[in-house]
Every structure is written in C-alpha cells, then in structure tokens.
Design a protein around this motif. Structure first.
Motif: not given
Length: 783
Positions: A492-499
């Motif tokens: 989830d943290l990696a996904m929000y970093a992508a955002k």
C-alpha cells in the motif's frame, strides 16, 4: 367471480332453511312420501353442486379453477346414480335393494377424480422457505405424498375396522358381497378424501380455510350417510330412514357452499410456520396408523393362529404403499442434501468472492497470502497493490453504473494478465491486490505489463475513457515480514508513492517509503481532523505572497492548507493536499479552505483586505452542490467583494471533468469571482480550459519556470523549454491574460521571468507560507 362472503352467508341461510323444511316434511309425511321427498331433496342438492362448481370454475383461474371443475365434473355420475336411486324409491319404497350388481363397484373410480380435485385445492407451503413440499422445484411431489399418506392412513383404519367389526359381522350372517364391497368402498373413499383434506389443512397453508373446511365437512357428512347404508346392508337389508337422505342433502349443500366461497389467487402474506413437531408428525403419521393396524393383526395371529385373506392382502398392499412413500422420501432427501450442499458451496463462494467482479475478496486473499508466506523461503513471490486513479471522478461524473463497469473491465483485464496459479482480489472500492506465486522471472516487468493492460481506454458513457492505475510492488522472500498485514501495508505504501510521483506509475517498495505521512492511519486521522475532531490536530490556512514581478509589491496571497498533527514531523506546502487526494478528501478540504479564507480576510483591517487569495480547486468532477459552487454567496455572507478569492483551477486535463464543472465556474465568473488556470505547461493541464472557461489568469507550471538562466546551462532541453514558455506567454499576451509563475527560488530567476513577460510570481524566494497575521507582517515594503 362471487360477491364475497356476503353471498356465502345468504346462501348458508337459504341452505339451512331448505334443510329445515325438508327435515320437517320428511318427519311429518308418511314414510313412503317422506322417503321420496328426502331423496328428491338430496338429488336436487347433488345437481346444484354440479351446476355451482362448473359455473364458478369457468370464472376462476389457475388452481381455483381446477379443483372446482374436477369435483364438479366428477359429481355428474353421482347425479345419475341419484336418479337411479329416486326411481328405486318411487318403485320400491325406502327398502335397500337386496342385491347390488358388481358393476356398481365401478362407481368407486370417481373417488380417484374426487381425490385429484381435493389435491388441486389452492394451497401453499407453510412458510416461504419451505420449498420441500412446494409445487415448482420437483413438480407436484407433494400431491403424491398426500395421496399415499391418505391411502396408508385410511387403509390402516379399514383393516382395523375389518378385523374388529366387519369380518365378525359377515361371519354371523350372509351378506350381499357386491353391495358390501360397494358401500364399504364408498365409505373408504370418503375417508381417503377426508384424510387428504386434513393433511392439506395440517401440513399446507390453504388460501381459503373456510372453503377447505366446508369441503371437508361436506365429505364427512356424505361418509356418515353412506355408513348408514353400509350398516343396513350389514344387518341384512331393511328400510332407510328419510333422515339419512336429509344427511346426504346436508353434505351436498356443504359442498355447494364451498364452491361459493371465493379463493384468493395469490398466497397469503402471513403463513403458519412448520415447526419441528409438525415436520415430525408429517413424516410419522402414516407409519403410526400402519403400526397400529400391524400390531392388531399380529395380536390376532397370536390369539387365533390365522389371518384371513382380506387382512393379508390389505396389509401387504399398505406395506407396498408405505415402501413407495419411503422411496419417494429418500429420493427427496437425496435431492435436498444435494441442494443443501450446493447452497453451502454457493454461500462459501459468496463469502470468499467479490459479488461485482467475481474476484477473491479480502478474506480469501488473506488466506492465500498467509499460505504463500509460509513457503516464502523456498518459493519467493510478489505482491502487487493496484488502485485506479481518479475512480471517484468516474462515479461522480458518469454515474455508479459506469464505475461498476470500469471495475468489472479492470477485473477481466487483470485475469487475462496473470497466470492460472496467481490470485487476484478486490479489496474494496477501486483497490485490487495480485499475488504472483507462479515463477514470473521478473515481477516488475510483469507488473508493467499489467499496468499497460489496465490503462487501455475503456468505453464508459458511450465514449472511450482513459484509465489510470497506480501500482505498488513488494518482493517477498525469506527476509520479508511473516505477517500478511505487514506485507499488504508495504504494498500500500508503494502504491501511494506511485501516486505521489504523478499517478499511473509503478513503485517497488523500499524501506524509506515508511514515513509517518505515508501511514494509513495518517489518512484516517485527516478525515477526523476535517470533521473538526481536535484530537487529530487542527487544520488552518497559511498564506504565501504572490508578488508583482515588475514592482516587487505583493499583489495577492496563495492560500495553503496546513495540518498541525503529531504524526507529521515535516509539513511541506503540498503535503496536506496530497494526503487529501490519496484519502478521497479533496472536496471537504477545499470547502474548509474556502470558509477559512473568507473568515480570515473578513477579520483583517480594511487596508489589508484588498489583496485577493488564490485557492486551489481540482477540477475532477461536477462542482454543483459543493462549497465551490457557493463561494459567491459565502463571500457575500462575510461582506467581501467577489474578487477576494481567485479560484486556482488545477488538474484540468480531463475534458469530461472540465465539461461537468464548466457551468458552475461560468456562473461564478458571471458573479465576479475570478478564475486562474494552474499548472499550465505541466502534465495535468490542457489548452481546452482556455477555450471552455472565462480564464483571467494563468499560472505556469514549474516545468516551464525552473530553467537555469545562466548562459552556460543552456542545454538543448532547457532551450526547448524556454521556447515553449515564450510561446505560452505570447499566446497569453494575445488573449490579454495575466501570467503568474511558481517555484521562484532566487532573485535571478525572478528577474528572468519578469523580463520574459511574467506578471506575478511566487515561491520560496518570497518566504514560506505563514498564518495571515505573520504573512502581513513579513510582507516586503512594496507590499
């Protein structure tokens, strides 16, 4: 068909009067005349039943039509027999015929039709969920069950009566066998019909209890009158009292009243419930009666040493009927068990899968993930967290049906992009998780292919719409945390970093992504803070100067939301907006900022109110019904002019969003609220807004302003950026637009942008965002 129960009451009064007159006359008249009168009354009542049931049946529908017509037509032979009986009475008096031909036994066949009519009476299961005895799933299964139960119960009663009464009576005196069979068969037939009525009333829900009760009562009275004939025949013959025919007439009139009662065409809204006792009685009743008959015959066999042929034939027949019923019950139980197993499998599937997309849900995915973690040392795997970008915009602008279609399309694309051994789950909303367990070689490359598959345009609302998705990837091996929740949190943290890096990208998890502001609980706390819960910090508005690059004076202020919270060690200007975007809280945040700016400016002295404030408004949806649409009224409420707030429109790249928001923005511009286009030249802007909206100010993106002005730093890329910026400035000059620039970091950059034709500028060179009082004190002298 019939005028309700009032007609039934009138008919009942008429029937009672009719019977009273017939009974009185039969008693007062001489025996021959009384017998003739009562026989005529019974025959007339029988004929009236035929006329009534056929007439009402033709006007009824469905099951109500069937039972009336079947019983009405089945009664026609009885009318003919009544005619023969009248002829005998007028020729021979009330004496029973000494010999009944065997052909009369064929009359018993009408009881098969009567039984079909009784079973056709409109009934429903005791409760809605009782499908085991309902028409529809296994056809007319319950018809056969009730018919067999009636045969077993009545046959058992007949065996008991034969062993205790009939057989001893026959042994004592000679009796007309054909007459005995005919009369006994008739009594048994009526008993079967009454048993069927009782079983229907007990184990089913009649749509008209009154009609079924009258039907059962009429059959019972008819049985009583036939029993008189049987008793006279058993005594060797003799005269029949006129009251016997009066009793028969009573039975026919009860059937007539049953035909007059209206039966509802639909099931009752409230039904009796079939409890365990009723279910047990339904299963055990025929076997109880058969058991009593069997015990009696065994006792007779022990006492007398013999059982006659009738008893043996009867008992074996009943055992065969009970066996047939048991086989049907076993078959039904087999079907029921299969249905229960299918329902259990269906419930399990529903409990572990998402109903919209058919993908695994969070529970099933957690189980698969935990299983994969148990073998991570020997079989490394990858976990992907996928979130659709701007999915809320699709729901808001195109409707929830379009959002559902986008979710199902994405699910199908994900299925097509993974291998059979991988697991895809919808965790909720627009969030998906993929467990890559098969050996993909390069999981990052596999994720890139998935991202490309998801991003293909999708037809929504009749038009192709671009689809964005941000993905976070975690590579799990022997060194990964053993808890599934921890691994999901990293993805989830990696996904929000992508955002945060611009949406639509892929980020592989690394330890430095685990910061306080990236934690899921931070986004949850923001929702509480926006709701006014001070336990989760306070949200205020800070202001940064917007300077006239030609004079150095402050022309306006940039309103920047600021969140004071213990989880945030740093608070850069764009942090709160980014967190709100990730949590889907942008609209509440913009509303809070607009209200706070109005309140802050209204609290200032008149001398300081002249500087307008830029407020960022992402254009991602129809703005109707939001605080943005009411900003002109909000300003008027605080006695502020419309020019006090300049709406800084950002993320205008979505043409459908722009079209949806345009009516509100044009209406505000008509009331004096100025519009500024933010991020011009960046990734989230489009020239469509220049044409669609009454823009007065454009704000250049940092990509166009952050160019090193020194001669030695003029790389080909920098020169191209400068030429693009100059072209935008030339277009703005022709359209008479004010140009503001952002990201000014030093004096040289400010001079260079002023020389290029920019009018306003803001950035770290002019100081950080501060509370309004501090910002006013820190303004340059020219301000």
């Amino acid at each position: 068909m019939i005028d309700g129960r009032r007609t039934v009451r009138v008919a009942a009064v008429a029937c009672v009067a009719y019977l009273a007159v017939v009974a009185v006359c039969a008693l007062l008249l001489p025996s021959a005349a009384g017998a003739q009168l009562s026989s005529c009354a019974a025959a007339a009542a029988c004929l009236a039943v035929v006329v009534c049931l056929v007439w009402t049946g033709r006007r009824a529908q469905g099951a109500d039509r069937r039972w009336r017509l079947i019983i009405g037509i089945a009664t026609i032979p009885t009318v003919l027999v009544s005619g023969w009986h009248l002829r005998w009475i007028f020729g021979h008096g009330a004496v029973v015929a000494p010999h009944v031909p065997w052909a009369a036994s064929s009359f018993l066949l009408i009881f098969v039709a009567y039984l079909a009519g009784v079973l056709a009476f409109p009934t429903d299961p005791l409760e809605v969920g009782d499908a085991g005895f309902g028409v529809g799933r296994d056809g007319y299964y319950w018809y056969a069950i009730i018919a067999l139960d009636s045969l077993v119960v009545v046959g058992s009663v007949f065996l008991i009566a034969w062993a205790t009464v009939l057989e001893p009576a026959i042994r004592l005196r000679p009796i007309d066998t054909s007459g005995l069979v005919s009369n006994t068969g008739t009594v048994v037939g009526y008993l079967i019909l009454m048993a069927a009525v009782l079983l229907l009333a007990t184990f089913r829900q009649p749509r008209s209890g009154l009609a079924l009760a009258l039907l059962g009562a009429g059959l019972g009275v008819m049985m009583v009158s036939t029993a008189f004939y049987l008793s006279v025949a058993a005594e060797g013959g003799g005269a029949i009292p006129p009251l016997v025919d009066v009793i028969a007439a009573t039975g026919w009139l009860l059937l007539l009243l049953a035909g007059l009662v209206p039966v509802p065409g639909s099931p009752a809204s409230v039904r009796r419930r079939g409890g365990p006792r009723v279910l047990w009685l339904r299963a055990a009743l025929p076997y109880l009666a058969l058991g009593v008959a069997g015990v009696l015959l065994v006792s007779q066999l022990i006492a007398n040493g013999a059982v006659d042929r009738v008893e043996w034939v009867g008992l074996i027949s009943l055992l065969l009927i009970a066996l047939a019923r048991q086989l049907m019950t076993l078959g039904e139980n087999t079907v029921l068990l299969a249905s229960v197993e299918a329902s259990r499998q269906e419930l399990r599937y529903q409990a572990l899968h998402d109903p919209l997309t058919g993908l695994a849900n969070r529970a099933l995915f957690a189980d698969r993930l935990q299983h994969a973690l148990a073998f991570r040392e020997s079989r490394p795997f990858a976990l992907v967290y996928c979130d659709l970008d701007d999915f809320k915009r699709v729901n808001d602008t195109l409707g929830h049906a379009a959002g559902d279609r986008l979710l199902t399309t994405t699910a199908a694309r994900l299925r097509a992009g993974v291998r059979p051994g991988d697991t895809i789950a919808r965790l909720g909303g627009d969030e998906f998780a993929i467990l890559l367990e098969d050996d993909h070689g390069d999981p990052e490359a596999a994720c890139q292919r998935l991202a490309e598959t998801i991003r293909a345009p999708t037809l929504l609302g009749g038009h192709p719409q671009p689809v964005g998705a941000s993905l976070g990837l975690v590579l799990a091996d022997a060194h990964s945390p053993p808890a599934a929740d921890a691994l999901l949190r990293e993805a989830d943290l990696a996904m929000y970093a992508a955002k945060r890096e611009g949406k639509g990208g892929l980020v592989v998890y690394r330890p430095d992504l685990s910061t306080h502001e990236s934690a899921p609980q931070t986004r949850a706390a923001l929702a509480y803070a926006l709701g006014g819960d001070e336990r989760y910090g306070t949200i205020t508005v800070h202001y940064q100067p917007v300077v006239d690059l030609r004079t150095g004076g402050v022309s306006a202020l940039d309103a920047v939301p600021h969140w004071s919270h213990r989880l945030l060690t740093e608070n850069p200007p764009d942090l709160l907006a980014r967190l709100a975007d990730e949590a889907g809280l942008t609209v509440p945040l913009v509303g809070l900022v607009l209200r706070r700016v109005c309140r802050d400016v209204a609290a200032q002295s008149p001398r300081l109110r002249g500087r307008p404030a830029f407020v960022s408004v992402p254009v991602r949806r129809d703005l109707e019904g939001t605080t943005v649409a009411e900003v002109a009224d909000l300003l008027a409420h605080h006695d502020l002019p419309p020019q006090t707030i300049i709406l800084r429109l950002s993320e205008t790249c979505g043409v459908s969003d722009l079209d949806a928001a345009a009516p509100v923005l044009r209406r505000l511009a008509g009331r004096g609220v100025r519009l500024a286009l933010d991020g011009v030249g960046g990734r989230a802007s489009t020239f469509a807004a220049w044409r669609t909206l009454p823009i007065e100010i454009i704000r250049l993106d940092r990509d166009l302003t952050d160019v090193d002005p020194t001669p030695g730093a003029q790389t080909p890329a920098a020169q191209r950026t400068r030429r693009i910026r100059d072209a935008v400035l030339a277009a703005a000059a022709q359209l008479d637009l004010t140009v503001a620039t952002t990201g000014i970091g030093d004096r040289a950059q400010a001079r260079e942008l002023a020389a290029a034709g920019c009018h306003l500028g803001t950035g770290s060179y002019y100081g950080p965002p501060r509370p309004l009082d501090e910002a006013n004190q820190a303004l340059p002298a020219g301000g």
